[in-house]
Design an enzyme around this catalytic site. Structure first.
Site, PDB file in Angstrom:
ATOM      1  N   HIS A   1     -10.938  -3.772  -2.670  1.00 43.68           N
ATOM      2  CA  HIS A   1     -11.048  -4.945  -3.534  1.00 43.68           C
ATOM      3  C   HIS A   1     -12.469  -5.097  -4.074  1.00 43.68           C
ATOM      4  O   HIS A   1     -13.144  -4.107  -4.361  1.00 43.68           O
ATOM      5  CB  HIS A   1     -10.565  -6.199  -2.806  1.00 43.68           C
TER       6      HIS A   1
ATOM      7  N   SER B   1       0.856  -1.182   0.000  1.00 39.82           N
ATOM      8  CA  SER B   1       0.000   0.000   0.000  1.00 39.82           C
ATOM      9  C   SER B   1       0.891   1.230   0.000  1.00 39.82           C
ATOM     10  O   SER B   1       1.947   1.238   0.657  1.00 39.82           O
ATOM     11  CB  SER B   1      -0.872   0.028   1.264  1.00 39.82           C
TER      12      SER B   1
ATOM     13  N   ALA C   1      -6.225   3.059   1.739  1.00 43.03           N
ATOM     14  CA  ALA C   1      -7.640   3.363   1.933  1.00 43.03           C
ATOM     15  C   ALA C   1      -7.855   4.075   3.268  1.00 43.03           C
ATOM     16  O   ALA C   1      -8.631   5.048   3.349  1.00 43.03           O
ATOM     17  CB  ALA C   1      -8.460   2.077   1.880  1.00 43.03           C
TER      18      ALA C   1
END
Length: 275
Positions: free
Chosen positions: A148, A58, A111
């Site tokens: 996802h 990430s 996120a």
């Protein structure tokens, strides 16, 4: 042969990207790639110990490892006007999100950082990404942050969208939202890093030019996605920006991490090295 450890998540988009490597469909020269599939939060943590030569991460986790890993110019997961979703069962005003607890997939995920940039005072609770949708649906938590395939399936459980963080980010910055990328150990040296980068790019290009074949392979990692939605999901996160960031994608990465650094959510990075 030079063995190269390669780690990525067990998701349809990553499986699609690495289809040619996994099935030995392209010439890898003197490289033998050894694949490891793990969830992205685990890969973020293991990158701190340089567990793999090449790993998906990430972007929120990158500042911690930037001194040991350079960025590969291909393999990006970037949402151009779309991205992680905050969802709930009942209507919630996005401007009042800080009044609720939001389930998140990990503190090291992009996120989560995007969520905190949108709503700095929001309260969160961490749980495995694939349990969040069900937890919101059964009322265990009032809201959840979906990554996802949950971005496509949340309505199946009667959930509603509060905010699309990728859409919000593009409205705010005019840029796509960088979520994940592939990085490579600096200890391998410039020559090897550039050669490995070339092979990985060829793998992505092969999948894009053999889309149906690669999609059939990726379906086994689609977690109940039908082929139409699997194709849509792959199309969201494997595209021209995945083949190469280009100037726009590189600016998106720098802007995201610089703003996260300014907010104290991640460390600061002095320079960005793409191979």
């Amino acid at each position: 042969m030079t063995r190269i450890s390669l780690a990525h998540s067990p998701d349809a988009d990553d499986a699609f990207m690495f289809f040619a490597l996994a099935k030995n469909l392209i010439d890898t020269g003197d490289f033998e790639f050894v694949h490891t599939l793990k969830d992205i939060q685990s890969l973020n943590l293991e990158a701190r110990d340089e567990c793999y030569d090449v790993t998906a991460i990430s972007w929120a986790a990158y500042p911690e490892i930037a001194d040991r890993y350079a960025i590969l110019s291909s393999g990006a997961s970037i949402g151009d006007g779309y991205g992680p979703l905050v969802v709930s069962r009942e209507p919630i005003d996005p401007s009042r999100l800080s009044d609720y607890t939001v389930a998140i997939p990990g503190l090291n995920t992009s996120a989560f950082v995007a969520l905190k940039l949108f709503s700095p005072s929001v309260e969160t609770i961490t749980m495995p990404f694939d349990e969040i949708q069900e937890a919101v649906a059964d009322g265990s938590v009032p809201a959840g942050l979906l990554i996802h395939e949950g971005q496509l399936t949340f309505r199946d459980d009667g959930l509603r969208k509060i905010i699309d963080l990728g859409a919000w980010w593009k409205e705010t910055t005019t840029l796509p939202l960088p979520l994940g990328g592939n990085v490579i150990r600096r200890a391998l040296g410039d020559e090897l890093m550039r050669e490995i980068s070339r092979v990985l790019r060829e793998s992505i290009e092969y999948s894009l030019s053999h889309r149906n074949e690669a999609l059939d392979y990726a379906m086994q990692y689609g977690r109940k996605l039908d082929k139409e939605r699997a194709d849509r999901f792959v199309g969201m996160y494997v595209n021209e920006l995945t083949v190469d960031y280009g100037d726009r994608g590189r600016l998106a990465v720098r802007t995201f991490l610089d703003r996260a650094g300014d907010a104290g959510l991640v460390g600061r990075i002095a320079s960005y090295d793409f191979y």
